[in-house]
Design a protein around this motif. Structure first.
Motif, PDB file in Angstrom:
ATOM      1  N   LEU A   1     -55.289 -15.169  10.903  1.00  0.00           N
ATOM      2  CA  LEU A   1     -54.876 -15.898  12.099  1.00  0.00           C
ATOM      3  C   LEU A   1     -54.365 -17.286  11.744  1.00  0.00           C
ATOM      4  N   ALA A   2     -55.045 -17.957  10.805  1.00  0.00           N
ATOM      5  CA  ALA A   2     -54.591 -19.276  10.366  1.00  0.00           C
ATOM      6  C   ALA A   2     -53.215 -19.186   9.712  1.00  0.00           C
ATOM      7  N   VAL A   3     -52.983 -18.112   8.955  1.00  0.00           N
ATOM      8  CA  VAL A   3     -51.688 -17.930   8.304  1.00  0.00           C
ATOM      9  C   VAL A   3     -50.584 -17.759   9.346  1.00  0.00           C
ATOM     10  N   VAL A   4     -50.825 -16.901  10.343  1.00  0.00           N
ATOM     11  CA  VAL A   4     -49.812 -16.653  11.372  1.00  0.00           C
ATOM     12  C   VAL A   4     -49.519 -17.925  12.167  1.00  0.00           C
ATOM     13  N   LEU A   5     -50.562 -18.647  12.556  1.00  0.00           N
ATOM     14  CA  LEU A   5     -50.353 -19.878  13.316  1.00  0.00           C
ATOM     15  C   LEU A   5     -49.622 -20.924  12.488  1.00  0.00           C
ATOM     16  N   ALA A   6     -49.966 -21.031  11.195  1.00  0.00           N
ATOM     17  CA  ALA A   6     -49.300 -22.000  10.326  1.00  0.00           C
ATOM     18  C   ALA A   6     -47.817 -21.687  10.190  1.00  0.00           C
ATOM     19  N   ILE A   7     -47.492 -20.390  10.002  1.00  0.00           N
ATOM     20  CA  ILE A   7     -46.085 -20.003   9.884  1.00  0.00           C
ATOM     21  C   ILE A   7     -45.339 -20.283  11.186  1.00  0.00           C
ATOM     22  N   THR A   8     -45.967 -19.978  12.319  1.00  0.00           N
ATOM     23  CA  THR A   8     -45.323 -20.204  13.613  1.00  0.00           C
ATOM     24  C   THR A   8     -45.040 -21.689  13.832  1.00  0.00           C
ATOM     25  N   VAL A   9     -46.034 -22.522  13.547  1.00  0.00           N
ATOM     26  CA  VAL A   9     -45.834 -23.967  13.700  1.00  0.00           C
ATOM     27  C   VAL A   9     -44.758 -24.466  12.743  1.00  0.00           C
ATOM     28  N   GLY A  10     -44.818 -24.026  11.475  1.00  0.00           N
ATOM     29  CA  GLY A  10     -43.806 -24.451  10.512  1.00  0.00           C
ATOM     30  C   GLY A  10     -42.408 -24.023  10.904  1.00  0.00           C
ATOM     31  N   LEU A  11     -42.275 -22.784  11.407  1.00  0.00           N
ATOM     32  CA  LEU A  11     -40.974 -22.286  11.842  1.00  0.00           C
ATOM     33  C   LEU A  11     -40.464 -23.071  13.039  1.00  0.00           C
TER      34      LEU A  11
ATOM     35  N   VAL B   1     -41.281 -26.231  13.885  1.00  0.00           N
ATOM     36  CA  VAL B   1     -41.043 -27.637  13.561  1.00  0.00           C
ATOM     37  C   VAL B   1     -39.875 -27.808  12.600  1.00  0.00           C
ATOM     38  N   ALA B   2     -39.802 -26.969  11.563  1.00  0.00           N
ATOM     39  CA  ALA B   2     -38.832 -27.217  10.495  1.00  0.00           C
ATOM     40  C   ALA B   2     -38.014 -25.991  10.117  1.00  0.00           C
ATOM     41  N   GLY B   3     -38.013 -24.945  10.929  1.00  0.00           N
ATOM     42  CA  GLY B   3     -37.183 -23.784  10.638  1.00  0.00           C
ATOM     43  C   GLY B   3     -37.678 -22.998   9.430  1.00  0.00           C
ATOM     44  N   ILE B   4     -36.733 -22.442   8.672  1.00  0.00           N
ATOM     45  CA  ILE B   4     -37.083 -21.607   7.522  1.00  0.00           C
ATOM     46  C   ILE B   4     -37.856 -22.392   6.462  1.00  0.00           C
ATOM     47  N   PRO B   5     -37.443 -23.631   6.113  1.00  0.00           N
ATOM     48  CA  PRO B   5     -38.266 -24.384   5.142  1.00  0.00           C
ATOM     49  C   PRO B   5     -39.697 -24.591   5.620  1.00  0.00           C
ATOM     50  N   GLY B   6     -39.871 -24.821   6.908  1.00  0.00           N
ATOM     51  CA  GLY B   6     -41.221 -24.990   7.436  1.00  0.00           C
ATOM     52  C   GLY B   6     -42.042 -23.726   7.327  1.00  0.00           C
ATOM     53  N   ALA B   7     -41.423 -22.569   7.596  1.00  0.00           N
ATOM     54  CA  ALA B   7     -42.142 -21.298   7.456  1.00  0.00           C
ATOM     55  C   ALA B   7     -42.500 -21.020   6.006  1.00  0.00           C
ATOM     56  N   LEU B   8     -41.622 -21.410   5.080  1.00  0.00           N
ATOM     57  CA  LEU B   8     -41.879 -21.190   3.658  1.00  0.00           C
ATOM     58  C   LEU B   8     -43.007 -22.070   3.144  1.00  0.00           C
ATOM     59  N   LEU B   9     -43.076 -23.314   3.619  1.00  0.00           N
ATOM     60  CA  LEU B   9     -44.023 -24.281   3.062  1.00  0.00           C
ATOM     61  C   LEU B   9     -45.319 -24.362   3.853  1.00  0.00           C
ATOM     62  N   ALA B  10     -45.398 -23.728   5.011  1.00  0.00           N
ATOM     63  CA  ALA B  10     -46.566 -23.901   5.873  1.00  0.00           C
ATOM     64  C   ALA B  10     -47.838 -23.363   5.218  1.00  0.00           C
ATOM     65  N   VAL B  11     -47.794 -22.147   4.707  1.00  0.00           N
ATOM     66  CA  VAL B  11     -48.998 -21.538   4.132  1.00  0.00           C
ATOM     67  C   VAL B  11     -49.427 -22.227   2.832  1.00  0.00           C
ATOM     68  N   PRO B  12     -48.510 -22.537   1.890  1.00  0.00           N
ATOM     69  CA  PRO B  12     -48.951 -23.313   0.721  1.00  0.00           C
ATOM     70  C   PRO B  12     -49.575 -24.648   1.088  1.00  0.00           C
ATOM     71  N   LEU B  13     -48.997 -25.341   2.084  1.00  0.00           N
ATOM     72  CA  LEU B  13     -49.582 -26.607   2.518  1.00  0.00           C
ATOM     73  C   LEU B  13     -50.973 -26.390   3.089  1.00  0.00           C
ATOM     74  N   LEU B  14     -51.141 -25.332   3.876  1.00  0.00           N
ATOM     75  CA  LEU B  14     -52.454 -25.036   4.447  1.00  0.00           C
ATOM     76  C   LEU B  14     -53.462 -24.715   3.349  1.00  0.00           C
ATOM     77  N   ALA B  15     -53.031 -23.974   2.324  1.00  0.00           N
ATOM     78  CA  ALA B  15     -53.931 -23.647   1.212  1.00  0.00           C
ATOM     79  C   ALA B  15     -54.357 -24.897   0.456  1.00  0.00           C
ATOM     80  N   VAL B  16     -53.419 -25.799   0.210  1.00  0.00           N
ATOM     81  CA  VAL B  16     -53.729 -27.046  -0.500  1.00  0.00           C
ATOM     82  C   VAL B  16     -54.686 -27.898   0.315  1.00  0.00           C
TER      83      VAL B  16
ATOM     84  N   VAL C   1     -42.494 -15.698   2.299  1.00  0.00           N
ATOM     85  CA  VAL C   1     -42.884 -16.159   3.636  1.00  0.00           C
ATOM     86  C   VAL C   1     -43.830 -15.100   4.180  1.00  0.00           C
ATOM     87  N   PRO C   2     -45.138 -15.304   4.122  1.00  0.00           N
ATOM     88  CA  PRO C   2     -46.089 -14.245   4.467  1.00  0.00           C
ATOM     89  C   PRO C   2     -45.844 -13.685   5.860  1.00  0.00           C
TER      90      PRO C   2
END
Length: 406
Positions: A315-325, A327-342, A258-259
């Motif tokens: 900045l995009a990484v931090v915002l993505a993790i914050t939104v994921g956390l 919306v979906a808690g720990i799974p959202g924080a884990l998957l936010a950056v890979p989803l953004l990269a894809v 989780v970056p």
């Protein structure tokens, strides 16, 4: 008359208003669509989370599968070998961590008791000059609070038991999905692309493969960074004599996936353990070690390993993790950056790349190019991967193959 009236009204409305209104209603439609998708995903977390984790694991394991297929093993056999080997490594690591934790627990309890005695002595003889009765009253109040909220504690324990059951179910489903991603991911992706109109199917296919390539690069780089973080911080903890070095290093390794946030949280746990067991000065030194490793990670490792393959602004990484956390808690924080990269890689491919030709051009994604990376398909580093796909009936459906279907 109606047409002329509409024209008169349109001329009366300033162009800026017309453009703003057009953008506004389209934006609302996009937001509504995303909201519906989010609600559907929210109703199916037991399916969505294992599917996402299986895709991440497929990106991590598929290069090893292709290396085995290069030496002549069938892809299903290679996938089973890699999966069993991965489970063996994880199981062995967990067993080793549990043994280390069990062996170090008595010493940890003794150090914690000594630290609590030192804290109590500081509270009584230090600048606060508290009375023994005040400290005992605080302890009794804490025990009373737990007794009064016993129902809530029991309910939390039952919830934890239910969570463990859900975790086991998700784990088994993840393994089941991962097997198919590793053995027949190319066929799955080719089948999905057939739902796209023929005139854009080749571009969507290429964008999807490049997006999965970005995911492979992200997982590889993140795993490498996590290993470096765990090793460096673990060495620092060992030098300072902090107990439970191996479990703490493993926790830091897992948190690095989780970056930014994961490294901060797991580093804080290491500092807290050092504070409780080794005192204030040791915790300050451990904090300095953690901060130094995080600086090396942020300024050296991530730019070198992720900069060229996964181009994401911090900045995009931090915002993505914050939104994921959020919306979906720990799974959202884990998957936010890979989803953004894809999404970043796929959208850039769709917007900037030309449609691939159907004559087997290396960059077209039809035969031998770098675009041949997909969930269980071909590896971008393997120039012979496409020929294996053709031999196994998993050729990419673009251009001439579409016309042959007709």
């Amino acid at each position: 008359m109606g047409g002329s009236l509409d024209a008169d009204v349109a001329r009366s409305v300033p162009k800026g208003f017309r453009v703003t209104a057009a953008l506004a209603w389209r934006f609302l439609v996009i937001v509504a669509a995303l909201y519906v998708v989010g609600e559907v995903i929210g109703f199916l977390p037991v399916v969505v989370i294992p599917l996402s984790v299986a895709l991440l694991l497929a990106a991590l394991l598929i290069p090893a599968v292709h290396r085995l297929t290069r030496i002549g093993l069938p892809q299903p056999v290679a996938a089973v070998i890699v999966l069993i080997g991965g489970l063996g490594v994880v199981g062995g690591l967990l067993t080793f961590v549990i043994i280390q934790f069990t062996d170090g627990l008595p010493a940890l309890q003794q150090q914690v008791s000594q630290s609590l005695e030192q804290i109590e002595d500081w509270l009584i003889n230090g600048p606060l000059h508290l009375q023994q009765t005040q400290i005992q009253d605080a302890i009794n109040n804490g025990i009373q609070f737990i007794q009064e909220n016993q129902a809530a504690v029991t309910s939390s324990a039952l919830t934890t038991a239910g969570t463990i059951g859900t975790f086991l179910t998700g784990f088994l489903l993840t393994l089941f999905i991962l097997i198919f991603f590793l053995t027949s991911g190319n066929q799955i992706w080719t089948y999905l692309t057939r739902g796209v109109p023929r005139n854009v199917r080749a571009r969507v296919d290429l964008a999807g493969r490049r997006a999965f390539t970005s995911l492979i690069n992200y997982v590889r780089a993140t795993a490498a960074v996590a290993v470096v973080d765990a090793v460096l911080i673990g060495i620092g903890l060992w030098i300072m004599g902090v107990p439970l070095v191996v479990p703490l290093s493993t926790l830091i390794f897992l948190g690095a996936f989780v970056p930014i946030i994961g490294a901060v949280v797991t580093g804080a746990v290491a500092v807290l353990v050092a504070l409780v067991t080794n005192g204030f000065l040791a915790s300050v030194i451990v904090l300095a070690i953690v901060v130094g490793v995080m600086q090396v990670e942020g300024n050296v490792l991530q730019p070198l390993m992720l900069g060229r393959s996964v181009q994401l602004h911090p900045l995009a990484v931090v915002l993505a993790i914050t939104v994921g956390l959020t919306v979906a808690g720990i799974p959202g924080a884990l998957l936010a950056v890979p989803l953004l990269a894809v999404l970043n890689a796929g959208i850039q491919s769709l917007v900037h790349d030309e449609a691939p030709e159907s004559d087997g051009d290396p960059g077209s994604g039809t035969g031998n190019g770098d675009a041949e990376s997909d969930p269980g398909g071909t590896d971008q580093d393997d120039p012979n991967a496409a020929s294996r796909g053709a031999d196994s009936g998993t050729t990419v459906t673009t251009g001439e193959s579409d016309r042959s279907e007709e």
